[in-house]
Design a protein around this motif. Structure first.
Motif, PDB file in Angstrom:
ATOM      1  N   LYS A 294       0.969  -0.219  13.616  1.00 57.31           N
ATOM      2  CA  LYS A 294       1.901  -0.063  14.724  1.00 57.31           C
ATOM      3  C   LYS A 294       1.182  -0.191  16.059  1.00 57.31           C
ATOM      4  O   LYS A 294       0.025   0.196  16.194  1.00 57.31           O
ATOM      5  CB  LYS A 294       2.578   1.307  14.656  1.00 57.31           C
ATOM      6  N   HIS A 295       1.905  -0.722  17.019  1.00 59.97           N
ATOM      7  CA  HIS A 295       1.387  -0.822  18.383  1.00 59.97           C
ATOM      8  C   HIS A 295       2.471  -0.324  19.320  1.00 59.97           C
ATOM      9  O   HIS A 295       3.607  -0.820  19.299  1.00 59.97           O
ATOM     10  CB  HIS A 295       1.029  -2.261  18.729  1.00 59.97           C
ATOM     11  N   ASP A 296       2.126   0.676  20.137  1.00 61.09           N
ATOM     12  CA  ASP A 296       3.110   1.318  21.021  1.00 61.09           C
ATOM     13  C   ASP A 296       4.282   1.863  20.217  1.00 61.09           C
ATOM     14  O   ASP A 296       5.452   1.816  20.662  1.00 61.09           O
ATOM     15  CB  ASP A 296       3.621   0.328  22.082  1.00 61.09           C
ATOM     16  N   GLY A 297       3.971   2.339  19.007  1.00 63.30           N
ATOM     17  CA  GLY A 297       5.006   2.958  18.194  1.00 63.30           C
ATOM     18  C   GLY A 297       5.913   1.982  17.474  1.00 63.30           C
ATOM     19  O   GLY A 297       6.897   2.415  16.852  1.00 63.30           O
ATOM     20  N   SER A 364       5.682   7.258   3.636  1.00 64.24           N
ATOM     21  CA  SER A 364       6.948   7.208   4.373  1.00 64.24           C
ATOM     22  C   SER A 364       6.987   5.952   5.204  1.00 64.24           C
ATOM     23  O   SER A 364       5.983   5.279   5.402  1.00 64.24           O
ATOM     24  CB  SER A 364       7.096   8.447   5.272  1.00 64.24           C
ATOM     25  N   GLU A 365       8.147   5.651   5.680  1.00 61.37           N
ATOM     26  CA  GLU A 365       8.319   4.445   6.483  1.00 61.37           C
ATOM     27  C   GLU A 365       7.688   4.582   7.862  1.00 61.37           C
ATOM     28  O   GLU A 365       7.581   3.620   8.597  1.00 61.37           O
ATOM     29  CB  GLU A 365       9.813   4.139   6.628  1.00 61.37           C
ATOM     30  N   ASP A 366       7.305   5.796   8.219  1.00 64.87           N
ATOM     31  CA  ASP A 366       6.746   6.028   9.549  1.00 64.87           C
ATOM     32  C   ASP A 366       5.233   5.852   9.596  1.00 64.87           C
ATOM     33  O   ASP A 366       4.613   6.092  10.622  1.00 64.87           O
ATOM     34  CB  ASP A 366       7.099   7.442  10.023  1.00 64.87           C
ATOM     35  N   GLU A 367       4.617   5.447   8.488  1.00 62.56           N
ATOM     36  CA  GLU A 367       3.170   5.264   8.477  1.00 62.56           C
ATOM     37  C   GLU A 367       2.772   4.151   9.431  1.00 62.56           C
ATOM     38  O   GLU A 367       3.483   3.158   9.587  1.00 62.56           O
ATOM     39  CB  GLU A 367       2.682   4.951   7.070  1.00 62.56           C
ATOM     40  N   ASP A 368       1.626   4.325  10.060  1.00 57.35           N
ATOM     41  CA  ASP A 368       1.161   3.343  11.027  1.00 57.35           C
ATOM     42  C   ASP A 368       0.777   2.025  10.363  1.00 57.35           C
ATOM     43  O   ASP A 368       1.014   0.949  10.907  1.00 57.35           O
ATOM     44  CB  ASP A 368      -0.035   3.901  11.803  1.00 57.35           C
ATOM     45  N   ASP A 369       0.154   2.102   9.171  1.00 60.79           N
ATOM     46  CA  ASP A 369      -0.335   0.901   8.493  1.00 60.79           C
ATOM     47  C   ASP A 369       0.743   0.346   7.582  1.00 60.79           C
ATOM     48  O   ASP A 369       1.296   1.051   6.736  1.00 60.79           O
ATOM     49  CB  ASP A 369      -1.589   1.224   7.690  1.00 60.79           C
TER      50      ASP A 369
END
Length: 719
Positions: A294-297, A364-369
């Motif tokens: 993710k970049h900038d969320g 979860s779907e919120d993982e950065d990678d």
């Protein structure tokens, strides 16, 4: 009458002299058990003066005899050393393990040399010396005859010593020959060491109390080669020699200085205006170039609207392939990203990660990678060391599985491969898959490139059009030179027609499986797959195997002065010098960008369900004055004079940039904060993604855009 001389009485216990012994008075005689003592002279014929002269002669003869005896002694000592060395060599032949133990002290020198020095400094008295000592005690009773007898006996001794030396030398030579034959079977290095050890003892040893170790050490210093090793040590050496060595790195190909690829006079314009790159579409294969995290969320996949690519700075030119991209920067760096299965990126992207447990509840779907290969999804530099020094790149191009660059002096380099209906065809006649940039030597003085899915067009200065790659749908526009060569026959670039000064091409374009060129008379020529009339020709339109075998003039475009023409998989798009936007081909996915009300039985082909399937002839779209057009597989773009970009067609993966998965029926301007008030100058598309570029602006303006974009993130249908 002189007084009668009387014979001296013989010493007690001695026999009277025989006639033979009297003829050689003073000479030692040989008995059964060896030589007897020297007989004394019984006659004294000289007076005192003569006696003194005889004594002086005898002393000189004794000195000469002593020197000769010393030489004989040295020879005997050297022979003894040789015999000792030969014995050591024989021991080496009998057992190599024992030889190693004997060779170890020899290599060190002092210990073994000390033993030899003791032998030299304490020699046993030779029989000749005893005879000389005995003769020296005879006093004044010696005569000339006695001296002659001793001289004769010394000659006999020297002859015996010479014969003994010769016999020993022959024996030594025989043993040396035997060793040499045996050493031939061994390694060459052992043979040289044996010869060295055989020669070293032959050096003359010092006399008296001086020892030989220093001399030996000097010889070892001059010849530092090791002595013959035993079987155990030889095995150790072999293991060391066979130990794995670090393979030298493969050198990069050298730039050519003569012939094809050599640096020439530049004639192609090199782009210098820097661009800001915006991407949108699926991106699950890294084709957006946003990286894997993710970049900038925001995730780097499923980008609904144009998003600034933070990984691309200073870009001046781009090209989109089926699932990868290539970019040129202002400092002449080539960057690639996307799918690298067929080496289309021209660099190594191996990555061991990318796996995770799908059943793990912590995921979860919120993982950065996202799990996307970071080396493919992040733009990376391609090694261009093959280019001559000073070369500038003027254009980049990409097909589905290959990439190409065009230099300012007209040479073409590429990497990757071409595919056909049966799989990989190859990159060239000599390479199935080209992993790094390589010169295409058949092309020179090229001014422009255009790529389809698996074929390429190149335009040269003289107006000839060369084609190469996959020709399964006759997209190469030329007859195969051999029926037996198979699909690889098209891998060598060749002209696709007859070109002269009066008939020359000025521009080229390509669809997935069809091709175009525009000639100097503003006529458009087309060939290749034509099942949806994508060439603009009506030959066998609607049939699955409809193809145009060789370039033909598109008569439906004769009334238009076309400046640019491109193609998708089953449709085509063109713009004219007057700004008209023309489309034709397949319509069931809104590829041509016309409303349904436009189609009728005269300009279209309907399917069995009475729905329009094919727009037969190029038709203008109203409301847009286009200056640039681009096409993906089923999606198209047009840029107008004001720098606005319009999109239409298939959008199931957000590749239209409109924030929806619904098809876009007609050309619609792309509007979002990222590109609002930006002048778009370029667009491109692949299968499931798209890219647009705007003129770069100052950092202050970019900061303001970021703030506006943060506000827009809260609006529905944002990216």
């Amino acid at each position: 009458m002189p007084p009668r001389r009387r014979l001296a009485a013989a010493p007690p216990g001695t026999k009277p002299l025989s006639k033979r012994s009297s003829a050689t008075r003073g000479a030692p005689t040989r008995g059964k058990k060896g030589r007897d003592a020297v007989a004394q002279n019984v006659n004294n014929k000289s007076d005192d003066g003569e006696r003194d002269e005889e004594q002086e002669q005898q002393q000189e003869q004794q000195q000469e005899q002593q020197q000769e005896q010393e030489q004989n002694e040295d020879k005997e000592q050297e022979q003894d050393v040789n015999e000792e060395q030969e014995q050591n060599d024989d021991d080496h032949d009998e057992g190599k393990e024992k030889t190693k133990k004997q060779a170890e002290p020899l290599r060190r020198g002092p210990k073994r040399g000390t033993g030899r020095a003791a032998r030299i400094t304490k020699p046993t008295a030779a029989p000749a010396q005893k005879r000389i000592a005995s003769a020296g005690k005879s006093g004044s009773g010696k005569t000339n005859a006695t001296a002659k007898a001793r001289s004769k006996q010394l000659d006999l001794d020297r002859e015996a010593t010479r014969q003994r030396d010769q016999s020993t030398a022959e024996s030594s030579g025989s043993r040396a020959s035997k060793r040499k034959r045996e050493e031939v079977e061994d390694e060459d290095e052992d043979e040289e060491e044996e010869e060295e050890l055989e020669e070293a003892p032959k050096q003359k040893k010092p006399r008296g109390g001086r020892s030989a170790p220093k001399k030996k050490i000097k010889v070892q210093a001059e010849e530092p080669k090791p002595v013959p090793t035993s079987a155990k040590s030889r095995d150790t050496n072999l293991k060391a020699a066979s130990a794995p060595k670090t393979a030298p790195k493969k050198p990069a190909p050298r730039p050519r200085t003569r012939g094809p690829g050599a640096r020439g006079a530049p004639f192609n314009e090199v782009p210098t205006k820097q661009l800001d790159v915006f991407v949108f579409g699926e991106g699950s294969s890294g084709e957006l170039g946003l990286g894997s995290k993710k970049h900038d969320g925001k995730k780097p996949i499923d980008v609904k609207r144009p998003r600034l690519n933070h990984n691309l700075k200073g870009v001046v030119a781009l090209a989109c392939g089926g699932m990868h991209c290539i970019a040129l920067t202002h400092d002449q760096t080539i960057l690639t990203w996307g799918v690298n299965d067929d080496k289309a990126l021209g660099r190594d992207t191996f990555w061991e990660g990318g796996t995770r447990d799908v059943d793990d509840e912590d995921d979860s779907e919120d993982e950065d990678d996202t799990g996307v290969n970071p080396r493919e999804s992040t733009p990376g530099q391609v090694d261009l060391s093959v280019l001559p020094e000073g070369t500038k790149i003027a254009q980049v191009a990409a097909s589905d599985s290959a990439s190409f660059i065009l230099t300012d002096d007209g040479w073409v380099y590429g990497w990757g491969t071409f595919r056909g209906s049966d799989g990989i065809i190859g990159f060239s006649e000599h390479a199935r898959i080209q992993e790094t940039p390589a010169l295409i030597p058949e092309l020179k003085n090229i001014t422009k490139l255009a790529c389809g899915s698996n074929h390429v067009l190149a335009l040269d200065l003289s107006g000839k059009v060369f084609t190469w790659g996959s020709g399964g749908q006759f997209q190469l526009g030329r007859k195969p030179i051999s029926r037996l060569a198979g699909p690889s026959v098209g891998l060598t670039p060749q002209p696709c027609g007859r070109f002269t000064k009066k008939h020359r091409a000025v521009s080229v374009g390509a669809g997935s499986y069809h091709s175009f060129y525009i000639d100097s008379d503003d006529q458009v020529w087309a060939w290749g797959l034509n099942n949806y009339s994508q060439t603009g020709l009506s030959e066998n339109t609607g049939e699955d195997d409809a193809m145009v075998l060789q370039p033909q003039v598109v008569t439906s475009l004769q009334d238009h002065k076309v400046s640019q023409v491109v193609g998708g998989e089953h449709h085509s798009v063109a713009c004219t010098t007057e700004g008209k936007l023309l489309t034709w081909g397949r319509v069931d996915g809104h590829q041509v960008g016309h409303p349904s009300s436009l189609f009728n039985r005269q300009n279209s082909v309907y399917d069995d369900n009475k729905k329009p399937r094919i727009l037969l002839e190029p038709t203008a779209a109203n409301g847009i004055k286009a200056t640039f057009v681009a096409a993906g597989t089923d999606t198209s773009f047009a840029i107008d004079e004001a720098g606005k970009v319009y999109s239409w067609g298939f959008s199931a993966n957000y590749q239209a940039g409109q924030g929806t998965t619904d098809d876009i029926e007609v050309p619609t301007a792309i509007e979002n904060t990222a590109i609002r008030d930006r002048r778009i100058v370029w667009a491109g598309a692949g299968g499931q993604y798209s890219v647009i570029a705007a003129e770069a602006e100052d950092d202050e303006v970019k900061d303001k855009e970021v703030e506006d974009k943060e506000v827009e993130d809260n609006v529905p249908n944002g990216d």
